[in-house]
Scaffold this motif. Structure first.
Motif, PDB file in Angstrom:
ATOM      1  N   UNK A 159      24.582  14.251  57.471  1.00 36.86           N
ATOM      2  CA  UNK A 159      23.126  14.386  57.452  1.00 36.86           C
ATOM      3  C   UNK A 159      22.514  13.829  56.164  1.00 36.86           C
ATOM      4  N   UNK A 160      23.024  14.236  55.019  1.00 35.09           N
ATOM      5  CA  UNK A 160      22.480  13.766  53.741  1.00 35.09           C
ATOM      6  C   UNK A 160      22.604  12.259  53.593  1.00 35.09           C
ATOM      7  N   UNK A 161      23.752  11.714  53.956  1.00 38.73           N
ATOM      8  CA  UNK A 161      23.965  10.268  53.839  1.00 38.73           C
ATOM      9  C   UNK A 161      23.028   9.493  54.763  1.00 38.73           C
ATOM     10  N   UNK A 162      22.805  10.004  55.964  1.00 36.69           N
ATOM     11  CA  UNK A 162      21.905   9.298  56.874  1.00 36.69           C
ATOM     12  C   UNK A 162      20.464   9.343  56.380  1.00 36.69           C
ATOM     13  N   UNK A 163      20.079  10.427  55.714  1.00 39.92           N
ATOM     14  CA  UNK A 163      18.736  10.517  55.158  1.00 39.92           C
ATOM     15  C   UNK A 163      18.593   9.607  53.930  1.00 39.92           C
ATOM     16  N   UNK A 164      19.681   9.394  53.195  1.00 40.12           N
ATOM     17  CA  UNK A 164      19.650   8.565  51.987  1.00 40.12           C
ATOM     18  C   UNK A 164      19.764   7.078  52.296  1.00 40.12           C
ATOM     19  N   UNK A 218      13.960  17.470  53.481  1.00 41.98           N
ATOM     20  CA  UNK A 218      13.233  18.609  54.044  1.00 41.98           C
ATOM     21  C   UNK A 218      13.937  19.210  55.261  1.00 41.98           C
ATOM     22  N   UNK A 219      14.586  18.365  56.043  1.00 42.16           N
ATOM     23  CA  UNK A 219      15.196  18.838  57.285  1.00 42.16           C
ATOM     24  C   UNK A 219      16.582  19.415  57.015  1.00 42.16           C
ATOM     25  N   UNK A 220      16.875  20.564  57.588  1.00 37.55           N
ATOM     26  CA  UNK A 220      18.240  21.095  57.467  1.00 37.55           C
ATOM     27  C   UNK A 220      19.188  20.268  58.331  1.00 37.55           C
ATOM     28  N   UNK A 221      20.472  20.261  58.004  1.00 37.22           N
ATOM     29  CA  UNK A 221      21.431  19.532  58.842  1.00 37.22           C
ATOM     30  C   UNK A 221      21.602  20.225  60.191  1.00 37.22           C
ATOM     31  N   UNK A 222      22.121  19.505  61.181  1.00 37.14           N
ATOM     32  CA  UNK A 222      22.418  20.139  62.473  1.00 37.14           C
ATOM     33  C   UNK A 222      23.447  21.259  62.291  1.00 37.14           C
ATOM     34  N   UNK A 223      23.489  22.143  63.245  1.00 41.06           N
ATOM     35  CA  UNK A 223      24.441  23.246  63.206  1.00 41.06           C
ATOM     36  C   UNK A 223      25.874  22.705  63.187  1.00 41.06           C
ATOM     37  N   UNK A 224      26.685  23.200  62.287  1.00 44.49           N
ATOM     38  CA  UNK A 224      28.058  22.707  62.134  1.00 44.49           C
ATOM     39  C   UNK A 224      28.904  22.999  63.374  1.00 44.49           C
ATOM     40  N   UNK A 225      28.590  24.069  64.072  1.00 38.88           N
ATOM     41  CA  UNK A 225      29.364  24.433  65.268  1.00 38.88           C
ATOM     42  C   UNK A 225      29.111  23.481  66.435  1.00 38.88           C
ATOM     43  N   UNK A 226      27.914  22.945  66.525  1.00 38.94           N
ATOM     44  CA  UNK A 226      27.584  22.089  67.666  1.00 38.94           C
ATOM     45  C   UNK A 226      27.656  20.599  67.341  1.00 38.94           C
ATOM     46  N   UNK A 227      27.554  20.238  66.053  1.00 41.61           N
ATOM     47  CA  UNK A 227      27.552  18.819  65.663  1.00 41.61           C
ATOM     48  C   UNK A 227      28.190  18.668  64.282  1.00 41.61           C
ATOM     49  N   UNK A 228      29.499  18.697  64.245  1.00 46.56           N
ATOM     50  CA  UNK A 228      30.229  18.640  62.972  1.00 46.56           C
ATOM     51  C   UNK A 228      29.906  17.375  62.187  1.00 46.56           C
ATOM     52  N   UNK A 229      30.024  16.207  62.822  1.00 45.64           N
ATOM     53  CA  UNK A 229      29.780  14.950  62.103  1.00 45.64           C
ATOM     54  C   UNK A 229      28.322  14.811  61.691  1.00 45.64           C
ATOM     55  N   UNK A 230      27.412  15.218  62.554  1.00 41.92           N
ATOM     56  CA  UNK A 230      25.999  15.197  62.200  1.00 41.92           C
ATOM     57  C   UNK A 230      25.716  16.082  61.003  1.00 41.92           C
ATOM     58  N   UNK A 231      26.386  17.231  60.946  1.00 43.96           N
ATOM     59  CA  UNK A 231      26.228  18.150  59.823  1.00 43.96           C
ATOM     60  C   UNK A 231      26.753  17.519  58.532  1.00 43.96           C
ATOM     61  N   UNK A 232      27.937  16.922  58.610  1.00 42.18           N
ATOM     62  CA  UNK A 232      28.567  16.338  57.422  1.00 42.18           C
ATOM     63  C   UNK A 232      27.837  15.091  56.927  1.00 42.18           C
TER      64      UNK A 232
END
Length: 94
Positions: free
Chosen positions: A51-56, A35-49
């Motif tokens: 995000x799906x794995x951390x939710x899974x 449900x949650x969108x990933x963090x903004x790629x400009x401010x948090x590249x690794x968090x963006x990349x």
């Protein structure tokens, strides 16, 4: 690494998991609605990349898969205590 995904959050994401233990060919596929969108790629590249794995991650653990440092994901059969190799610090020299 053997965790791949198809789809972008927010929304349905299909995950493909393969056991990284040498000689094992176990695979798993599962779908999650994130449900949650990933963090903004400009401010948090690794968090963006990641995000799906951390939710899974909790679902992967519920399926019995584990992540072994420097080895990758192991299926429930390979992760069972009798099948795991001792870590180098656990092995005593003679």
């Amino acid at each position: 690494m053997s965790l791949m995904s198809d789809g972008e959050p927010p929304g349905p994401v299909r995950f493909y998991l393969a056991c990284d233990r040498a000689g094992c060919r176990a695979r798993a596929v599962f779908d999650l609605v994130i449900a949650e969108p990933p963090p903004d790629i400009e401010t948090d590249l690794f968090g963006h990349l990641l995000h799906g794995a951390s939710m899974a991650s909790p679902h992967i653990q519920e399926l019995g898969w584990i992540f072994v440092q420097q080895e990758g994901y192991w299926c429930p059969n390979c992760a069972s205590p009798g099948r795991r190799r001792p870590r180098s610090r656990d092995v005593r020299s003679s």
